[in-house]
Design an enzyme around this catalytic site. Structure first.
Site: not given
Length: 281
Positions: A92-95
């Site tokens: 879960d990095i939401k880049r």
């Protein structure tokens, strides 16, 4: 391909994905320090206890990054341990960025040569859906998955996600674009594609009110909000419908509801929640 691997894992282990979110209060409840060492012990113990119990785990990168290089090293170890344990990973990095920068993010998290490589990642499309192309291309090349933020449960999200342009909501357009990308990757609509959505399990009727069905994306749906945030099987049915649940399209995510049981209660709590989320009729 990631969609096929995920479907098989969910068929064997159930629809639950456990988030690895080492909040300070959870570290304290486990008797661990709020440090890179504490986060490392917390995450590796979680992976060890959940081996064979769930389809996937979802490390939240921010909780590791806050401790600098030692925290990132702990994340690398966690991803490696999950691979060794046979657990699929959703990092879960939401880049979300443009051009070569997005390409560099993709290499960091989707290239098998990287120590930070995961089976799948979360990304943000709000610099334009096309800007995510480097992630889609690298994921397809290496059998990885990408979950695109579409309709989240935080109230601030509505000002962007619910906005309408050319009679289609922003969230609805993301569903359409992901469906198109999956069609290109698969060549057939019968299998689960590698590209999916992040749709909150607690959004109630928001998708229907905006005129779309998230399950039309042709790929898996990551549904955070199960357990401590209030969602269960009833809420998942309300958001996604029985067909999506029965077909194994929805990967339901819980963090505190499992992690709060402590290291010795993880496996039992995850198993109970998995049973509660399994469609039997």
């Amino acid at each position: 391909m990631f969609g096929t691997r995920l479907a098989a894992a969910m068929d064997e282990h159930g629809p639950l994905c456990v988030g690895i979110d080492p909040h300070e209060h959870l570290l304290a409840s486990w008797g661990l320090p709020a440090s890179a060492a504490g986060v490392r012990e917390f995450a590796l113990r979680t992976v060890s206890e959940l081996k064979g119990s769930v389809a996937a785990v979802k490390p939240q990168s921010a909780f590791f990054e806050q401790y600098g290089s030692a925290g990132v090293a702990a994340l690398e170890e966690t991803l490696a341990a999950a691979r060794d344990a046979g657990l699929l990973t959703v990092l879960d990095i939401k880049r979300g960025d443009i051009g070569s920068t997005m390409g560099a993010y993709a290499k960091a998290y989707l290239d098998p040569a990287s120590a930070l490589a995961a089976d799948s990642i979360t990304v943000s499309p709000y610099l334009g859906f096309g800007a995510l192309e480097p992630a889609f291309e690298l994921a397809a090349a290496h059998g990885k998955g990408v979950f695109v933020l579409a309709l989240t449960s935080n109230p601030e999200g509505a000002e962007v996600q619910h906005a309408v342009r050319d009679r289609e909501s922003v969230a609805g357009s993301i569903v359409s674009r992901v469906r198109q990308r999956n069609a290109q990757a698969l060549g057939t609509p019968d299998d689960l594609g590698p590209f999916g959505l992040v749709v909150g399990a607690t959004i109630s009727t928001a998708a229907r009110d905006l005129g779309f069905d998230p399950s039309d994306c042709g790929g898996p749906i990551l549904a955070p909000g199960v357990g401590a945030q209030g969602a269960g099987l009833t809420e998942l049915r309300a958001v996604f419908g029985s067909r999506a649940l029965e077909s194994g399209q929805v990967l339901a995510t819980a963090s505190r509801a499992v992690l709060g049981a402590g290291p010795d209660g993880l496996a039992e709590t995850a198993a109970a929640l998995n049973r509660a989320l399994t469609v039997t009729d």
